[in-house]
Motif scaffolding. Structure first.
Motif, PDB file in Angstrom:
ATOM      1  N   UNK A 230       0.833  -1.188   0.000  1.00 53.35           N
ATOM      2  CA  UNK A 230       0.000   0.000   0.000  1.00 53.35           C
ATOM      3  C   UNK A 230       0.877   1.252   0.000  1.00 53.35           C
ATOM      4  N   UNK A 231       0.235   2.422   0.072  1.00 51.72           N
ATOM      5  CA  UNK A 231       0.992   3.667  -0.042  1.00 51.72           C
ATOM      6  C   UNK A 231       1.910   3.897   1.141  1.00 51.72           C
ATOM      7  N   UNK A 232       1.720   3.157   2.211  1.00 46.66           N
ATOM      8  CA  UNK A 232       2.573   3.328   3.381  1.00 46.66           C
ATOM      9  C   UNK A 232       3.778   2.392   3.345  1.00 46.66           C
ATOM     10  N   UNK A 233       3.902   1.594   2.267  1.00 48.76           N
ATOM     11  CA  UNK A 233       5.105   0.798   2.073  1.00 48.76           C
ATOM     12  C   UNK A 233       5.057  -0.586   2.666  1.00 48.76           C
ATOM     13  N   UNK A 240      -2.317   3.155  13.695  1.00 48.74           N
ATOM     14  CA  UNK A 240      -2.889   4.302  14.400  1.00 48.74           C
ATOM     15  C   UNK A 240      -4.260   4.651  13.835  1.00 48.74           C
ATOM     16  N   UNK A 241      -4.364   4.691  12.501  1.00 50.04           N
ATOM     17  CA  UNK A 241      -5.656   5.050  11.903  1.00 50.04           C
ATOM     18  C   UNK A 241      -6.677   3.933  12.097  1.00 50.04           C
ATOM     19  N   UNK A 242      -6.240   2.677  12.121  1.00 45.39           N
ATOM     20  CA  UNK A 242      -7.157   1.570  12.402  1.00 45.39           C
ATOM     21  C   UNK A 242      -7.807   1.773  13.772  1.00 45.39           C
ATOM     22  N   UNK A 243      -6.982   2.098  14.785  1.00 46.68           N
ATOM     23  CA  UNK A 243      -7.521   2.333  16.127  1.00 46.68           C
ATOM     24  C   UNK A 243      -8.388   3.569  16.204  1.00 46.68           C
ATOM     25  N   UNK A 244      -7.941   4.658  15.563  1.00 46.77           N
ATOM     26  CA  UNK A 244      -8.710   5.902  15.553  1.00 46.77           C
ATOM     27  C   UNK A 244     -10.076   5.691  14.893  1.00 46.77           C
ATOM     28  N   UNK A 245     -10.081   4.962  13.801  1.00 46.08           N
ATOM     29  CA  UNK A 245     -11.329   4.725  13.086  1.00 46.08           C
ATOM     30  C   UNK A 245     -12.289   3.887  13.913  1.00 46.08           C
ATOM     31  N   UNK A 246     -11.753   2.927  14.664  1.00 48.10           N
ATOM     32  CA  UNK A 246     -12.609   2.095  15.519  1.00 48.10           C
ATOM     33  C   UNK A 246     -13.276   2.943  16.605  1.00 48.10           C
ATOM     34  N   UNK A 369      -7.801 -13.131   0.361  1.00 46.57           N
ATOM     35  CA  UNK A 369      -7.955 -12.978   1.805  1.00 46.57           C
ATOM     36  C   UNK A 369      -7.338 -11.676   2.318  1.00 46.57           C
ATOM     37  N   UNK A 370      -6.440 -11.049   1.523  1.00 51.73           N
ATOM     38  CA  UNK A 370      -5.875  -9.757   1.922  1.00 51.73           C
ATOM     39  C   UNK A 370      -6.967  -8.706   2.064  1.00 51.73           C
ATOM     40  N   UNK A 371      -8.094  -8.934   1.427  1.00 51.18           N
ATOM     41  CA  UNK A 371      -9.236  -8.028   1.518  1.00 51.18           C
ATOM     42  C   UNK A 371      -9.751  -7.908   2.948  1.00 51.18           C
ATOM     43  N   UNK A 372      -9.459  -8.891   3.772  1.00 51.60           N
ATOM     44  CA  UNK A 372      -9.958  -8.918   5.143  1.00 51.60           C
ATOM     45  C   UNK A 372      -9.003  -8.257   6.126  1.00 51.60           C
ATOM     46  N   UNK A 373      -8.012  -7.513   5.621  1.00 48.80           N
ATOM     47  CA  UNK A 373      -7.048  -6.871   6.513  1.00 48.80           C
ATOM     48  C   UNK A 373      -7.649  -5.649   7.202  1.00 48.80           C
ATOM     49  N   UNK A 374      -8.772  -5.150   6.685  1.00 48.92           N
ATOM     50  CA  UNK A 374      -9.509  -4.055   7.320  1.00 48.92           C
ATOM     51  C   UNK A 374     -10.944  -4.515   7.571  1.00 48.92           C
ATOM     52  N   UNK A 375     -11.624  -3.834   8.470  1.00 46.13           N
ATOM     53  CA  UNK A 375     -13.012  -4.185   8.764  1.00 46.13           C
ATOM     54  C   UNK A 375     -13.911  -3.884   7.563  1.00 46.13           C
ATOM     55  N   UNK A 376     -14.849  -4.771   7.265  1.00 47.61           N
ATOM     56  CA  UNK A 376     -15.813  -4.471   6.192  1.00 47.61           C
ATOM     57  C   UNK A 376     -16.700  -3.315   6.597  1.00 47.61           C
ATOM     58  N   UNK A 377     -17.356  -2.693   5.622  1.00 45.86           N
ATOM     59  CA  UNK A 377     -18.109  -1.488   5.911  1.00 45.86           C
ATOM     60  C   UNK A 377     -19.547  -1.526   5.437  1.00 45.86           C
ATOM     61  N   UNK A 378     -20.360  -0.620   5.985  1.00 42.90           N
ATOM     62  CA  UNK A 378     -21.726  -0.447   5.520  1.00 42.90           C
ATOM     63  C   UNK A 378     -21.718   0.171   4.125  1.00 42.90           C
ATOM     64  N   UNK A 408      -4.938   2.510  -0.264  1.00 48.46           N
ATOM     65  CA  UNK A 408      -4.921   3.943   0.067  1.00 48.46           C
ATOM     66  C   UNK A 408      -5.707   4.236   1.343  1.00 48.46           C
ATOM     67  N   UNK A 409      -5.748   3.296   2.240  1.00 49.20           N
ATOM     68  CA  UNK A 409      -6.511   3.377   3.486  1.00 49.20           C
ATOM     69  C   UNK A 409      -6.111   4.624   4.273  1.00 49.20           C
ATOM     70  N   UNK A 410      -7.037   5.592   4.403  1.00 54.66           N
ATOM     71  CA  UNK A 410      -6.699   6.849   5.064  1.00 54.66           C
ATOM     72  C   UNK A 410      -7.965   7.612   5.422  1.00 54.66           C
ATOM     73  N   UNK A 411      -7.817   8.609   6.278  1.00 53.80           N
ATOM     74  CA  UNK A 411      -8.932   9.467   6.671  1.00 53.80           C
ATOM     75  C   UNK A 411      -9.513  10.196   5.473  1.00 53.80           C
ATOM     76  N   UNK A 412      -8.645  10.664   4.573  1.00 48.56           N
ATOM     77  CA  UNK A 412      -9.103  11.491   3.448  1.00 48.56           C
ATOM     78  C   UNK A 412      -9.950  10.679   2.475  1.00 48.56           C
TER      79      UNK A 412
END
Length: 432
Positions: A230-233, A240-246, A369-378, A408-412
């Motif tokens: 991903x863009x973060x290498x 940090x953003x995973x926790x903040x988003x939760x 299965x890499x698709x499951x590295x983040x929580x699914x969304x509404x 590109x997982x990010x707040x923006x």
């Protein structure tokens, strides 16, 4: 021009917007400083005159500080959103400005400090004008213009409404200035003179992009022939953003659930009157870290009308009358706020797939299965860009959107999805 002392060659390549006055006028410092004078201090001066500059009261300081911070937030948000929307930010200007100023007013209200409402409203109007003026000027001066090297996958990149791509016939700009050069850096048929040309571009500070970078940024999709970082290498999203988003998801769910409960009760009665059966549909899905969970939806189909794989489109006879309306405006997904509260889902993320489809894709795409590295969304990047996927080819395209979101997982990007979701709810885009 830059002199190459090693071979005695004069490099005559110049990047677009590289001259000092261009960098000054189009740069972030100019936009912030002049913009702050225009939307922050002009309304204050118009309201209080020169007295404001000589002996400012607490009301004047509070008001000016609030509108200035709101403008700074708007500026940075729109610049980041523009990166993911390929410069098409006109539809997001008014929502961004409105949210920033409403947030500023909310902070002023709950902290019980005095402020001038007329100045805040005038600043809001001026910020809208300033941002729209910047957008329309940017359509002329900020439309990306790239030189395309005609080898390998470079030939597959075509001009778009928001992208000016010009095919090079010779390894030279011929007096034209570009924002960068696009090339297939892995092309086996790239001649030596073109490789030297790319090196000259780098020496002249003209960016050289791999063709897939431009493809991804202007389509919002990632080709899934292989797994990429991903863009973060790394393959992991920023923790940090995973926790903040939760935390944000939990607070938002706690706030929205009591508000929606009366509406949920009314909708449950209407569903029950429209067709027999429970108003809530529960299905096992595959979610975060490939764990299975029970996802809740308002039932939009008749009972005992199972599908045979993929959806049949807008004329699907399995859908009830009220179900068709709920699907159009995504209301059937609202009970998943409970899944968000339980930590099984997020408000924004890739849509969770059924166990059957997940197992099928595991065989077709080795890294699915890499698709499951983040929580699914509404709601998610695929839903707001593509709508419902009804065929196998559309499902493959949906995966490309999902992998772009993860990369590109990010707040923006989440903010952009929120804006697009509101548009989807209002217009019913992509319904079936």
């Amino acid at each position: 021009m830059v002199s190459d002392s090693g071979v005695g060659v004069r490099i005559e390549l110049e990047r677009r917007h590289s001259r000092w006055y261009e960098r000054l006028l189009l740069g972030l410092p100019f936009q912030l400083f002049v913009g702050l004078l225009f939307v922050g201090f002009l309304p204050a001066w118009n309201r209080w005159g020169w007295v404001f500059w000589q002996d400012a009261t607490q009301v004047q300081i509070n008001t000016t500080l609030a509108v200035s911070l709101a403008y700074v937030a708007v500026t940075f948000t729109l610049r980041r959103v523009m990166h993911f929307s390929s410069g098409q930010t006109a539809a997001y200007i008014l929502p961004t400005v409105s949210f920033a100023y409403l947030l500023a007013i909310a902070v002023l209200f709950f902290t019980r400090v005095d402020y001038a409402r007329q100045v805040v409203f005038a600043s809001f109007l001026l910020t809208c004008f300033w941002c729209f003026a910047g957008y329309f000027l940017g359509r002329r001066y900020r439309l990306p213009k790239f030189a395309l090297v005609p080898f390998g996958e470079g030939n597959s990149l075509k001009p778009r409404r928001n992208l000016d791509v010009r095919l090079l016939e010779y390894p030279d700009f011929q007096g034209v200035r570009y924002d960068g050069v696009v090339a297939d850096l892995h092309a086996e048929d790239l001649p030596p003179q073109w490789e030297k040309f790319l090196a000259r571009c780098a020496l002249s500070h003209v960016p050289v992009y791999h063709v897939r970078q431009i493809y991804e940024s202007h389509t919002g999709r990632v080709k899934i022939e292989h797994l990429s970082e991903n863009v973060f290498g790394s393959l992991l999203p920023p923790l940090f953003y995973v926790g903040f988003k939760r935390v944000v998801d939990t607070l938002a769910a706690l706030l929205l659930l009591p508000i929606f409960l009366p509406f949920f009760a009314l909708l449950a009665v209407l569903i029950r009157l429209d067709s027999p059966g429970s108003p809530i549909f529960v299905q096992e899905r595959v979610g975060y870290r490939a764990r299975r969970f029970k996802m809740y939806k308002f039932r939009s189909m008749y009972l005992n009308c199972q599908g045979t794989g993929y959806a049949k489109g807008i004329c699907d006879p399995r859908i009830t009358r009220i179900g068709r309306w709920m699907r159009k405006y995504r209301i059937d997904e609202l009970p998943q706020i409970l899944n968000v509260l339980k930590g099984e889902m997020s408000f924004i993320g890739p849509r969770p797939e059924s166990v059957h489809l997940s197992e099928s894709y595991e065989h077709e795409v080795p890294f699915f299965s890499y698709r499951h590295v983040v929580r699914p969304g509404i709601s998610g990047w695929a839903q707001v860009n593509q709508g419902y996927a009804a065929e196998v080819d559309e499902m493959n395209k949906k995966l490309q959107y999902d992998f772009y979101y993860i990369k590109n997982f990010s707040l923006w990007l989440d903010i952009l999805i929120v804006f697009k979701t509101i548009r989807t709810i209002v217009t019913g885009f992509g319904a079936r």
